[in-house]
Structure formats: C-alpha cells, structure tokens
Design an enzyme around this catalytic site. Structure first.
Site, PDB file in Angstrom:
ATOM      1  N   THR A   1    -109.443   3.950  77.377  1.00 32.38           N
ATOM      2  CA  THR A   1    -108.598   5.263  77.640  1.00 32.38           C
ATOM      3  C   THR A   1    -109.210   6.521  77.107  1.00 32.38           C
ATOM      4  OG1 THR A   1    -106.340   6.250  76.781  1.00 32.38           O
ATOM      5  CG2 THR A   1    -107.516   4.871  75.322  1.00 32.38           C
ATOM      6  N   GLY A   2    -108.680   7.644  77.634  1.00 31.62           N
ATOM      7  CA  GLY A   2    -109.408   8.842  77.176  1.00 31.62           C
ATOM      8  C   GLY A   2    -109.731   9.681  78.518  1.00 31.62           C
TER       9      GLY A   2
ATOM     10  N   GLY B   1    -111.573  10.301  81.558  1.00 32.25           N
ATOM     11  CA  GLY B   1    -112.099   9.341  82.627  1.00 32.25           C
ATOM     12  C   GLY B   1    -113.412   9.728  83.063  1.00 32.25           C
TER      13      GLY B   1
ATOM     14  N   THR C   1    -102.756   6.822  78.947  1.00 30.64           N
ATOM     15  CA  THR C   1    -103.076   5.455  79.820  1.00 30.64           C
ATOM     16  C   THR C   1    -102.862   4.281  78.823  1.00 30.64           C
ATOM     17  OG1 THR C   1    -104.826   6.809  80.864  1.00 30.64           O
ATOM     18  CG2 THR C   1    -105.109   4.220  80.502  1.00 30.64           C
TER      19      THR C   1
ATOM     20  N   ARG D   1    -107.701  12.170  93.216  1.00 31.93           N
ATOM     21  CA  ARG D   1    -108.426  11.999  91.957  1.00 31.93           C
ATOM     22  C   ARG D   1    -108.318  10.549  91.380  1.00 31.93           C
ATOM     23  NH1 ARG D   1    -107.717  10.573  85.905  1.00 31.93           N
ATOM     24  NH2 ARG D   1    -109.633  11.422  85.385  1.00 31.93           N
ATOM     25  N   VAL D   2    -109.296   9.891  91.212  1.00 37.16           N
ATOM     26  CA  VAL D   2    -109.203   8.498  90.674  1.00 37.16           C
ATOM     27  C   VAL D   2    -110.138   8.582  89.501  1.00 37.16           C
ATOM     28  CG1 VAL D   2    -109.598   5.923  90.697  1.00 37.16           C
ATOM     29  CG2 VAL D   2    -108.866   7.252  92.746  1.00 37.16           C
ATOM     30  N   GLY D   3    -109.591   8.069  88.045  1.00 36.94           N
ATOM     31  CA  GLY D   3    -110.209   8.010  87.024  1.00 36.94           C
ATOM     32  C   GLY D   3    -110.650   6.859  86.735  1.00 36.94           C
ATOM     33  N   ASP D   4    -111.167   6.476  85.301  1.00 40.44           N
ATOM     34  CA  ASP D   4    -111.743   5.228  85.132  1.00 40.44           C
ATOM     35  C   ASP D   4    -110.856   4.039  85.060  1.00 40.44           C
ATOM     36  OD1 ASP D   4    -111.286   4.720  81.677  1.00 40.44           O
ATOM     37  OD2 ASP D   4    -110.806   6.737  82.374  1.00 40.44           O
TER      38      ASP D   4
END
Length: 310
Positions: free
Chosen positions: A227-228, A230, A176, A204-207
């Site tokens: 980053t990382g 999520g 990211t 899927r949606v991450g952070d």
C-alpha cells in the site's frame, strides 16, 4: 507472535498514511471486522483465497477505506477500482483494473483467477466478463459519497491556485486494502484492492492490482500486499522483490523492513507492506506515520496502527 507450522494465519491492512487521530478507531474497527470475516473461513477449513476474498469485501464495503464505495474520485468525478488476487499454490492470479460498475472488484478478480485463461482484464472488458460470470453491475453513482466529492473539489481548487500537489505526500490518504493468508495445508494467498489516488487521470492503474507490484503469492517464497504511493512501488516491483528476499532465506519480518527501506532509499517514496510465508512467519512494516493492520493465528489476535515486526 508464536506460530505453529501450518496453523492458519491471516493478516490484513487498511492503508499506510498519516491517519488522523479522529479516524484511528474507525480504521481499527474496519480491519478487525475484515479479520473476523476472513478468520471464519479459515476456521472452517476454507481456502486462503476464500478467506482473503471475504476479508477484502468487508473493507470494500467500509467507506473508511479507499476501496469500493467511498473511494477517491478521478479528475472526472468517477470511481475507478482495481483489485488483484493470487494463489501461492498454483501461481494462478486474477486482476481487474479501471472498473466503474463493480461494487466489489475483488469478487471480479477472483472470477478472473478461477474462470479465465487470462490474468488481467480492464474497464468494459472486465465488467463484461464479471457480468457473464454472475457478478451484477451497479451505477457508478452508487460508489460515490459526499466526502469524496468535497475532497476532489478541494484538490482541484488547490491545483487551480498553483499550490503544491499533496497527492503523493506521506500524509496523503492511501487507504488501499489488502490481505494475506495461510491455511492448514500450508498454502498461502494474497489480495489487494484500491480506488487509487485522488484526482487521478482516468485510466490510471497503480500497483495494487499489478502482479508482483502490490500483490504476489508463491508457496515457495511468500504472500504480499503493498500500500502507499503506487508509482514507485511499480517501478521497483516491490511485492516480488520482498518475496524474493524471503525465498533467499530472509525472515518475512526482516524482508518487510528492508523493503520499506529500499522504497525510501531508492525512490524517496512511502508505503506499507504485509508479508507472510508458508511457515506462518509474518512481517508488517510501513514508513508512513501510521498503517491500520490486524492479524490472527490460533494463539493470538492483534491490531494496530503503528509499524511492527512479527
């Protein structure tokens, strides 16, 4: 680093994970190129929004990172991209999620910020909005590269064999990208862009593109990009959590450190963070083996892959 008040500052990251030795130089080149593009904007008195947008575009176009072309593939073999940008002066924000036909989703996020009454648009609606506002669409195949096709094949084979899923292990790639900037007027902004995780469920949606999670900015506290892994970052609303520490008087360098400790101690998770306040004080920290980052002020330019406090 030494800063002067309202002297422009730019910090970028290219993801926190166990970057292999043979990929270190490519990551450093990528974040330095992004830094150069964003700094050109700040040098000519451009806004922090303009600076971080140009920096992010460089990394979205760089196949080294998990953003734009070359991103991880979903379980169906598609690229789905998320991005967000936030203006610390006005608290305006723009995000897009699960877009498959936009080469540079940070451009679309900027359009949402500038020209939409909404904060977040997803999938076909986000793509329609982008197209109506001058952003051309592309075929999803233009975003897919052979390296990621092979990665997905291996991931599916691992799952079929009943072996442990390493998708969210600290060594797994989380490239990211993100940027935070301060301009000469004392305004800050943040942006984050991602292709998500390998073999993710479509939709899927991450952070990264969620306000307060992987991206946040407020002149009264700080600008942040995470980053990382999520899902834990979302559960902790980690970006806003770190900014709140700064608002309470904690220096960004210390806030970045305690944010990574909090992520680890509360949910045994990993990631990285860049944090910048309106006084030009910054922090860079990760609890993964490595994270590519670069920073610049009028006095100094730095880049690295190891955790640091500045």
């Amino acid at each position: 680093m030494t800063y002067t008040p309202h002297s422009p500052v730019l910090v970028v990251h290219g993801g926190a994970w166990a970057i292999p030795d043979d990929m270190v130089e490519a990551h450093l080149v990528g974040v330095r190129n992004a830094l150069a593009a964003g700094w050109k904007v700040l040098q000519r008195a451009g806004s922090p929004l303009d600076a971080i947008e140009e920096a992010i575009v460089i990394m979205e176009e760089d196949e080294v990172f998990d953003a734009g072309r070359g991103s991880f593939l979903t379980s169906q073999g598609h690229v789905q991209l998320d991005a967000m940008m936030m203006d610390g002066k006005t608290l305006r924000a723009g995000g897009v999620g699960c877009v498959e036909h936009i080469r540079n989703p940070i451009r679309a996020a900027r359009k949402v910020l500038d020209e939409s009454p909404h904060v977040y648009l997803v999938a076909e609606g986000a793509e329609l909005f982008a197209e109506q506002h001058g952003i051309g669409l592309c075929e999803n195949s233009e975003l897919v590269i052979e390296r990621e096709i092979e990665r997905l094949r291996k991931a599916k084979a691992t799952a079929a064999a009943g072996l442990p899923d390493q998708t969210f292990a600290p060594a797994a790639s989380h490239d990211t990208v993100g940027a935070v900037a301060l301009d000469a007027n004392g305004n800050i902004a943040a942006a984050t862009s991602t292709g998500g995780t390998l073999n993710k469920t479509p939709g899927r949606v991450g952070d990264s593109s969620l306000i307060g999670c992987g991206c946040y900015a407020d002149n009264l506290s700080a600008a942040v990009s995470c980053t990382g892994w999520g899902e834990p970052i979302m559960k902790l609303v980690l970006g806003k959590w770190a900014c709140d520490r700064v608002a309470a008087g904690v220096a960004p360098a210390e806030a970045a450190r305690v944010a990574m400790e909090y992520l680890k101690s509360r949910l045994n998770a990993h990631g990285g963070i860049i944090l910048l306040d309106a006084h030009g004080r910054a922090g860079i920290m990760h609890n993964t083996p490595r994270m590519a980052w670069a920073s610049r002020t009028e006095q100094q330019e730095d880049a690295g892959i190891s955790r640091t406090l500045i």
